[in-house]
Design a protein around this motif. Structure first.
Motif, PDB file in Angstrom:
ATOM      1  N   ALA A 125     -23.708  -0.065  18.598  1.00 53.23           N
ATOM      2  CA  ALA A 125     -24.827  -0.024  19.556  1.00 53.23           C
ATOM      3  C   ALA A 125     -25.178   1.431  19.874  1.00 53.23           C
ATOM      4  O   ALA A 125     -26.350   1.836  19.797  1.00 53.23           O
ATOM      5  N   PHE A 126     -24.161   2.206  20.204  1.00 50.03           N
ATOM      6  CA  PHE A 126     -24.397   3.629  20.519  1.00 50.03           C
ATOM      7  C   PHE A 126     -25.079   4.319  19.332  1.00 50.03           C
ATOM      8  O   PHE A 126     -26.041   5.067  19.490  1.00 50.03           O
ATOM      9  N   LYS A 127     -24.560   4.045  18.150  1.00 53.70           N
ATOM     10  CA  LYS A 127     -25.035   4.764  16.957  1.00 53.70           C
ATOM     11  C   LYS A 127     -26.519   4.458  16.696  1.00 53.70           C
ATOM     12  O   LYS A 127     -27.315   5.368  16.474  1.00 53.70           O
ATOM     13  N   SER A 128     -26.873   3.162  16.789  1.00 51.40           N
ATOM     14  CA  SER A 128     -28.265   2.818  16.479  1.00 51.40           C
ATOM     15  C   SER A 128     -29.224   3.419  17.502  1.00 51.40           C
ATOM     16  O   SER A 128     -30.326   3.843  17.168  1.00 51.40           O
ATOM     17  N   TYR A 129     -28.762   3.476  18.743  1.00 57.35           N
ATOM     18  CA  TYR A 129     -29.646   4.040  19.790  1.00 57.35           C
ATOM     19  C   TYR A 129     -29.777   5.562  19.594  1.00 57.35           C
ATOM     20  O   TYR A 129     -30.868   6.123  19.698  1.00 57.35           O
ATOM     21  N   ALA A 130     -28.636   6.182  19.273  1.00 53.39           N
ATOM     22  CA  ALA A 130     -28.652   7.642  19.071  1.00 53.39           C
ATOM     23  C   ALA A 130     -29.477   7.994  17.832  1.00 53.39           C
ATOM     24  O   ALA A 130     -30.178   9.012  17.818  1.00 53.39           O
ATOM     25  N   ASP A 131     -29.402   7.126  16.805  1.00 55.30           N
ATOM     26  CA  ASP A 131     -30.215   7.388  15.606  1.00 55.30           C
ATOM     27  C   ASP A 131     -31.702   7.262  15.925  1.00 55.30           C
ATOM     28  O   ASP A 131     -32.529   7.976  15.369  1.00 55.30           O
ATOM     29  N   THR A 132     -32.033   6.325  16.829  1.00 54.64           N
ATOM     30  CA  THR A 132     -33.450   6.103  17.151  1.00 54.64           C
ATOM     31  C   THR A 132     -34.002   7.196  18.067  1.00 54.64           C
ATOM     32  O   THR A 132     -35.140   7.615  17.933  1.00 54.64           O
ATOM     33  N   PHE A 133     -33.187   7.618  19.039  1.00 55.45           N
ATOM     34  CA  PHE A 133     -33.667   8.619  20.018  1.00 55.45           C
ATOM     35  C   PHE A 133     -32.702   9.814  20.085  1.00 55.45           C
ATOM     36  O   PHE A 133     -32.092  10.063  21.131  1.00 55.45           O
ATOM     37  N   PRO A 134     -32.546  10.544  18.992  1.00 59.13           N
ATOM     38  CA  PRO A 134     -31.513  11.581  18.983  1.00 59.13           C
ATOM     39  C   PRO A 134     -31.707  12.655  20.064  1.00 59.13           C
ATOM     40  O   PRO A 134     -30.739  13.269  20.491  1.00 59.13           O
ATOM     41  N   GLU A 135     -32.950  12.830  20.521  1.00 60.18           N
ATOM     42  CA  GLU A 135     -33.160  13.900  21.504  1.00 60.18           C
ATOM     43  C   GLU A 135     -33.059  13.425  22.939  1.00 60.18           C
ATOM     44  O   GLU A 135     -33.139  14.225  23.860  1.00 60.18           O
ATOM     45  N   LYS A 136     -32.912  12.120  23.129  1.00 60.49           N
ATOM     46  CA  LYS A 136     -33.017  11.611  24.504  1.00 60.49           C
ATOM     47  C   LYS A 136     -31.858  10.736  24.921  1.00 60.49           C
ATOM     48  O   LYS A 136     -31.795  10.313  26.068  1.00 60.49           O
ATOM     49  N   VAL A 137     -30.952  10.412  24.024  1.00 57.89           N
ATOM     50  CA  VAL A 137     -30.057   9.293  24.307  1.00 57.89           C
ATOM     51  C   VAL A 137     -29.038   9.583  25.428  1.00 57.89           C
ATOM     52  O   VAL A 137     -28.474  10.670  25.515  1.00 57.89           O
ATOM     53  N   ILE A 138     -28.919   8.587  26.313  1.00 57.59           N
ATOM     54  CA  ILE A 138     -27.884   8.605  27.363  1.00 57.59           C
ATOM     55  C   ILE A 138     -27.081   7.319  27.177  1.00 57.59           C
ATOM     56  O   ILE A 138     -27.622   6.221  27.301  1.00 57.59           O
ATOM     57  N   LEU A 139     -25.813   7.439  26.848  1.00 59.61           N
ATOM     58  CA  LEU A 139     -24.996   6.273  26.488  1.00 59.61           C
ATOM     59  C   LEU A 139     -24.285   5.699  27.724  1.00 59.61           C
ATOM     60  O   LEU A 139     -23.651   6.444  28.487  1.00 59.61           O
TER      61      LEU A 139
END
Ligand SMILES: Nc1ncnc2c1ncn2[C@@H]1O[C@H](COP(=O)(O)OP(=O)(O)OP(=O)(O)O)[C@@H](O)[C@H]1O
Ligand SMILES: O=P(O)(O)OC[C@H]1O[C@H](OP(=O)(O)OP(=O)(O)O)[C@H](O)[C@@H]1O
Ligand SMILES: O=C(O)c1cccnc1
Length: 555
Positions: A278-292
């Motif tokens: 889950a973290f990885k897919s979100y970070a891949d989608t929004f690499p500049e904005k992600v807050i996990l």
């Protein structure tokens, strides 16, 4: 389609109050009256179905308590409805203040004045539409048709003076002064108070949160818990004016051009096969904005190690994880643990955000515990003004123009611009009104720090005065001599004869204005618990008038 325009930019429903829809071809014709004699431009048909036309976004006329309408009618019957009056709007008790008062038994605290922009747009588009008239016609009071007819052309036609949105106000200082025909002042009471009270309350709550978070990032997340849609949107607007950095409320973002932002919810992690995926897919989608979000299974044992793995993966790609979010547990303890682990991994740049029923008291406590939190997300307790859900602002008549042929008592007649001051007596000293047509000065020292507010009659002036004694409104033992001061008249003219004469600042300007107004007050007046009481005094002339009127009323 003409971009950014609606039908109402071309057809004004104040004038064109009906749509006549051709019974043969359905072609709409806008018209000013109920009658339509000419034939359809489209098919030459001559039969129409008539529907009232109005702009649903300007549907304010019945934002009133019913007694306003019945009083307006009774005044209309006596033909005194257009007599001019003066109204003051003010509040008596500051919200959110903890404790029972300071060591002298008085309650300090402030209100950040909000809602003016919203009020202006309502007053500027205030009219009874045909559906409103029809609804009133159906009431058992059987209002005279001539009265309903006069409502059709009724607009706000008065003068409105106001403190500017974002400034700070203290108990009994009039925020607004309205000079208008009496029936208009009665008409707008509930709409005006609903707007000013709710938005000022939230601006104040937001302002207190900004006081405690200081330079940290502060996000508004209250949409899901707000008391209805409007309050979520206008609450987000107030949060922005107060100094919040962004809101999660997309509608508010669109309506007021506010910065919008967001992290991720538990659903996103629960839906995936593993937290890491889950973290990885979100970070891949929004690499500049992600807050996990760390706490779906276990903050320290699972969320944090997975976030560190993601951050390291991102570093390989030349990217940086922005932040992690804590949403449960002991936020002070967890934030310190998380900070340590991130720092040990060389991830000093990864910020820590926290949510979970936060308010200014919890945030102050977390800071005092040394919590390592850089980004605060506040929802429920901001948007619902959880610990003080209503501001008791009031709208009160304080003067009226003389009636025709009314005499002063000694045989003398009133002059054209004379006002008769009015007072409302109460057993409770706090509820006795300050009578008359008034204005307000704010006094500053040589560093432009506020020293007190001075309420006086409208004809009085501080021009040329070297010394002022600010006397406590009810306690004769308390007074403060002010010398070497500058002053500012707080009320600005907003409407003149019903026309808008005020140039409205944009939201970033109002936000800056709130911050700079706040900076003119010593920290002692702004602190969250047991704040100092800010001096608000009456001029000698106003005090004497009040005392005479109280004495006169007792006879
Ligand atoms: N160190 C702390 N000091 C003071 N208040 C805290 C501290 N840590 C958390 N809080 C507050 O305590 C409350 C904890 O609420 P609650 O017990 O509902 O949450 P939780 O059990 O941690 O999480 P969940 O949301 O899963 O129920 C929240 O209002 C939170 O902001
Ligand atoms: O706590 P607030 O200040 O209102 O901030 C917003 C909260 O809204 C979300 O919670 P959600 O609606 O998922 O409910 P829960 O976390 O309380 O279960 C989010 O996880 C925050 O905790
Ligand atoms: O973006 C978030 O983290 C968020 C938004 C609304 C409510 N709670 C959290």
């Amino acid at each position: 389609m003409v971009r950014g325009k609606t039908l109402f930019d071309f057809i004004d429903p104040k004038e064109f109050r009906f749509v006549h829809v051709c019974s043969s071809c359905g072609h709409p014709h806008f018209s000013k009256g109920e009658e339509r004699k000419d034939s359809c431009l489209n098919c030459s048909g001559s039969k129409y179905d008539m529907v009232p036309f109005f702009n649903p976004a300007e549907d304010y006329a019945l934002d009133a308590d019913y007694y306003a309408i019945t009083m307006m009618y009774a005044l209309w019957k006596q033909n005194v409805h257009k007599n001019k009056v003066v109204y003051d709007d003010f509040y008596r008790k500051p919200p959110f203040v903890r404790g029972v008062g300071d060591y002298r038994g008085e309650l300090g605290g402030y209100v950040a004045f909000g809602g003016l922009g919203h009020l202006i747009s309502m007053l500027d588009h205030l009219y009874f539409n045909e559906q409103d008239i029809e609804y009133l016609r159906q009431q058992p009071e059987a209002f005279d048709e001539a009265f309903l007819d006069e409502l059709r052309t009724m607009r706000f036609s008065g003068d409105l003076y106001s403190i500017e949105e974002g400034n700070l106000v203290f108990p009994h200082t009039p925020t607004l002064r309205i000079e208008a025909p009496v029936w208009e002042c009665i008409w707008i009471e509930a709409m005006l108070l609903n707007t000013i009270n709710s938005e000022s309350l939230l601006l104040t709550k937001g302002s207190r949160l900004v006081t405690v978070t200081g330079g940290d990032v502060l996000l508004e997340m209250g949409k899901r818990r707000a008391q209805g849609r409007d309050s979520s949107v206008y609450g987000a607007k107030m949060a922005y004016i107060a100094g919040f950095d962004a809101t999660s409320n997309v509608k508010a973002g669109k309506a007021f051009d506010l910065p919008i932002t967001g992290t991720m919810a538990h659903v996103y992690i629960m839906f995936h096969e593993s937290e890491y995926e889950a973290f990885k897919s979100y970070a891949d989608t929004f690499p500049e904005k992600v807050i996990l979000l760390l706490d779906t299974t276990n903050t320290l044992e699972s969320g944090l190690p997975n976030a560190i793995r993601i951050a390291k993966d991102m570093e390989q790609r030349g990217q940086r994880l922005v932040a992690v979010r804590l949403d449960s547990g002991d936020l002070a303890y967890l934030s310190k643990k998380v900070r340590n682990r991130l720092d040990e991994e060389g991830l000093h740049y990864v910020k820590i955000s926290a949510t979970n029923d936060l308010d200014e008291a919890t945030i102050a406590s977390l800071k005092q515990q040394g919590a390592q939190i850089d980004i605060w997300g506040v929802g429920t307790k901001f948007i619902t003004a959880y610990d003080h859900p209503a501001l008791g602002g009031v709208h009160k008549i304080v003067a009226r123009s003389p009636f025709q042929h009314e005499e002063k008592g000694d045989g003398e007649s009133y002059k054209q611009d004379d006002w008769i001051s009015l007072i409302k007596i109460s057993e409770s000293i706090d509820k006795v009104l300050n009578p008359g047509r008034k204005k307000v000065y704010r006094l500053y020292d040589h560093n432009h720090m506020a020293k007190g507010d001075y309420i006086c009659l409208a004809h009085e002036s501080l021009e040329g005065k070297e010394e002022i004694v600010l006397k406590h409104p009810t306690n004769p033992l308390k007074s403060k001599v002010i010398r070497h001061f500058t002053f500012e008249e707080l009320h600005k003219k907003i409407f003149e004869n019903g026309g808008l004469v005020y140039t409205q600042p944009d939201l970033p300007q109002i936000r800056n204005y709130h911050q700079s107004s706040k900076a003119t007050f010593w920290e002692e007046y702004l602190r969250l618990e047991v704040p100092e009481v800010y001096p608000v005094a009456l001029s000698d002339e106003l005090r004497e008038l009040k005392e005479q009127m109280i004495a006169g009323n007792k006879q």
